[in-house]
Design a protein around this motif. Structure first.
Motif, PDB file in Angstrom:
ATOM      1  N   ILE A   1      -1.714  41.713  -4.421  1.00 33.61           N
ATOM      2  CA  ILE A   1      -0.547  41.571  -2.877  1.00 33.61           C
ATOM      3  C   ILE A   1      -0.499  43.473  -3.469  1.00 33.61           C
ATOM      4  O   ILE A   1       0.333  43.608  -4.169  1.00 33.61           O
ATOM      5  CB  ILE A   1       0.373  41.217  -2.863  1.00 33.61           C
ATOM      6  CG1 ILE A   1      -0.299  39.419  -2.878  1.00 33.61           C
ATOM      7  CG2 ILE A   1       1.046  41.658  -1.688  1.00 33.61           C
ATOM      8  CD1 ILE A   1       1.287  38.724  -2.632  1.00 33.61           C
TER       9      ILE A   1
ATOM     10  N   LEU B   1       0.662  41.633  10.665  1.00 31.32           N
ATOM     11  CA  LEU B   1      -0.193  40.420   9.572  1.00 31.32           C
ATOM     12  C   LEU B   1      -1.191  40.742  10.058  1.00 31.32           C
ATOM     13  O   LEU B   1      -2.229  40.623   9.434  1.00 31.32           O
ATOM     14  CB  LEU B   1       0.024  40.101   8.999  1.00 31.32           C
ATOM     15  CG  LEU B   1       1.191  40.305   7.505  1.00 31.32           C
ATOM     16  CD1 LEU B   1       2.137  39.217   7.161  1.00 31.32           C
ATOM     17  CD2 LEU B   1       0.719  41.479   5.982  1.00 31.32           C
TER      18      LEU B   1
ATOM     19  N   SER C   1       4.530  38.770  11.218  1.00 32.50           N
ATOM     20  CA  SER C   1       2.945  37.945  11.992  1.00 32.50           C
ATOM     21  C   SER C   1       1.945  38.996  12.825  1.00 32.50           C
ATOM     22  O   SER C   1       0.603  39.350  12.692  1.00 32.50           O
ATOM     23  CB  SER C   1       3.136  36.701  11.968  1.00 32.50           C
ATOM     24  OG  SER C   1       4.049  36.447  13.300  1.00 32.50           O
TER      25      SER C   1
ATOM     26  N   LEU D   1       8.501  40.480   5.000  1.00 32.14           N
ATOM     27  CA  LEU D   1       6.519  40.515   4.765  1.00 32.14           C
ATOM     28  C   LEU D   1       5.905  40.202   3.453  1.00 32.14           C
ATOM     29  O   LEU D   1       4.874  39.533   3.860  1.00 32.14           O
ATOM     30  CB  LEU D   1       6.646  41.926   4.896  1.00 32.14           C
ATOM     31  CG  LEU D   1       4.568  42.057   4.632  1.00 32.14           C
ATOM     32  CD1 LEU D   1       4.053  42.016   6.578  1.00 32.14           C
ATOM     33  CD2 LEU D   1       5.097  44.051   4.876  1.00 32.14           C
ATOM     34  N   GLU D   2       6.390  40.119   2.180  1.00 26.33           N
ATOM     35  CA  GLU D   2       5.138  40.289   1.135  1.00 26.33           C
ATOM     36  C   GLU D   2       5.886  38.446   1.052  1.00 26.33           C
ATOM     37  O   GLU D   2       4.731  37.906   0.738  1.00 26.33           O
ATOM     38  CB  GLU D   2       6.363  41.240  -0.001  1.00 26.33           C
ATOM     39  CG  GLU D   2       5.542  41.842  -0.821  1.00 26.33           C
ATOM     40  CD  GLU D   2       6.711  42.344  -1.411  1.00 26.33           C
ATOM     41  OE1 GLU D   2       6.349  42.937  -3.053  1.00 26.33           O
ATOM     42  OE2 GLU D   2       8.276  42.384  -2.011  1.00 26.33           O
TER      43      GLU D   2
ATOM     44  N   GLN E   1      -0.222  33.408   2.910  1.00 24.85           N
ATOM     45  CA  GLN E   1      -0.679  33.331   3.438  1.00 24.85           C
ATOM     46  C   GLN E   1      -1.711  33.752   2.731  1.00 24.85           C
ATOM     47  O   GLN E   1      -3.231  32.671   2.467  1.00 24.85           O
ATOM     48  CB  GLN E   1      -0.813  34.473   4.237  1.00 24.85           C
ATOM     49  CG  GLN E   1      -0.384  34.961   5.431  1.00 24.85           C
ATOM     50  CD  GLN E   1      -0.422  35.854   6.587  1.00 24.85           C
ATOM     51  OE1 GLN E   1      -0.832  36.525   6.130  1.00 24.85           O
ATOM     52  NE2 GLN E   1      -0.532  35.293   8.061  1.00 24.85           N
ATOM     53  N   ARG E   2      -2.354  33.938   1.708  1.00 28.76           N
ATOM     54  CA  ARG E   2      -3.024  34.557   0.453  1.00 28.76           C
ATOM     55  C   ARG E   2      -2.888  32.736  -0.322  1.00 28.76           C
ATOM     56  O   ARG E   2      -4.210  32.608  -0.427  1.00 28.76           O
ATOM     57  CB  ARG E   2      -2.487  35.213  -1.122  1.00 28.76           C
ATOM     58  CG  ARG E   2      -1.987  36.824  -0.611  1.00 28.76           C
ATOM     59  CD  ARG E   2      -3.666  37.098  -0.571  1.00 28.76           C
ATOM     60  NE  ARG E   2      -3.573  38.561   0.346  1.00 28.76           N
ATOM     61  CZ  ARG E   2      -4.132  39.937   0.162  1.00 28.76           C
ATOM     62  NH1 ARG E   2      -4.579  39.644  -1.167  1.00 28.76           N
ATOM     63  NH2 ARG E   2      -4.358  40.786   0.849  1.00 28.76           N
TER      64      ARG E   2
ATOM     65  N   GLN F   1       3.261  37.193   3.164  1.00 33.11           N
ATOM     66  CA  GLN F   1       1.985  37.699   2.845  1.00 33.11           C
ATOM     67  C   GLN F   1       1.295  36.390   1.744  1.00 33.11           C
ATOM     68  O   GLN F   1       0.120  36.258   1.865  1.00 33.11           O
ATOM     69  CB  GLN F   1       1.871  39.370   2.253  1.00 33.11           C
ATOM     70  CG  GLN F   1       1.986  40.281   2.980  1.00 33.11           C
ATOM     71  CD  GLN F   1       1.422  41.860   2.606  1.00 33.11           C
ATOM     72  OE1 GLN F   1       2.427  41.742   2.168  1.00 33.11           O
ATOM     73  NE2 GLN F   1       0.548  42.229   3.295  1.00 33.11           N
ATOM     74  N   TYR F   2       2.557  36.347   0.628  1.00 34.81           N
ATOM     75  CA  TYR F   2       2.240  35.656  -0.196  1.00 34.81           C
ATOM     76  C   TYR F   2       1.807  34.370   0.228  1.00 34.81           C
ATOM     77  O   TYR F   2       0.575  33.146  -0.359  1.00 34.81           O
ATOM     78  CB  TYR F   2       2.839  34.974  -1.707  1.00 34.81           C
ATOM     79  CG  TYR F   2       3.159  34.443  -2.869  1.00 34.81           C
ATOM     80  CD1 TYR F   2       2.579  35.140  -3.465  1.00 34.81           C
ATOM     81  CD2 TYR F   2       4.277  33.876  -2.387  1.00 34.81           C
ATOM     82  CE1 TYR F   2       2.338  34.424  -4.508  1.00 34.81           C
ATOM     83  CE2 TYR F   2       3.581  32.800  -3.584  1.00 34.81           C
ATOM     84  CZ  TYR F   2       3.099  33.061  -4.216  1.00 34.81           C
ATOM     85  OH  TYR F   2       3.166  32.283  -6.176  1.00 34.81           O
TER      86      TYR F   2
END
Ligand SMILES: [Zn+2]
Length: 141
Positions: free
Chosen positions: A57, A14, A11, A40-41, A47-48, A44-45
């Motif tokens: 992504i 990121l 985090s 991580l993916e 968060q998006r 990220q997902y």
């Protein structure tokens, strides 16, 4: 390799708050660790989703390729530097001998030319890297 350390840092990574060394370290770990890169993916997902941002992504494979390209480049530059260093020694050694001795033994001359050849090789390798960079900059939109 301990994933625990990296899991905690994902985090932070990121948020782009790792320093340069830590980030490099993180990227290298992600390139080799399936579990952390999946995590991580996933983050990220999420968060998006939260940001309602539907830009795609960056796939982890593309990221890996970038990292490998960077490692390869570092190695190439190191190699070129090494070749140039060796050839510098050979050329200066050859030059010194030629000036110090009235008659140059053919062995020394060969040493000298080998040095020049190595020097040119090293410079070509370095130039190649620079040209690739320039090409990338030109073709970037
Ligand atoms: Zn890991």
């Amino acid at each position: 390799m301990s994933c625990e350390k990296y899991e905690k840092l994902i985090s932070v990574y990121l948020e782009k708050e790792l320093d340069e060394e830590e980030e490099k370290d993180m990227l290298q770990h992600l390139a080799s660790c399936e579990s952390c890169s999946q995590q991580l993916e996933a983050i990220q997902y999420m968060q998006r989703m939260l940001k309602q941002d539907d830009r795609p992504i960056e796939p982890i494979n593309k990221m890996k390729r970038k990292i490998y390209a960077r490692i390869y480049r570092d190695l190439l530059i190191m190699f070129a530097g090494f070749v140039i260093m060796i050839s510098g020694v050979a050329v200066s050694g050859g030059l010194a001998q030629m000036f110090l001795l009235d008659q140059t033994p053919s062995g020394v001359r060969m040493f000298f030319f080998m040095g020049i050849l190595l020097l040119i090789t090293g410079i070509i390798i370095l130039m190649y890297d620079i040209f690739v960079d320039i090409f990338k900059i030109i073709t970037r939109k």
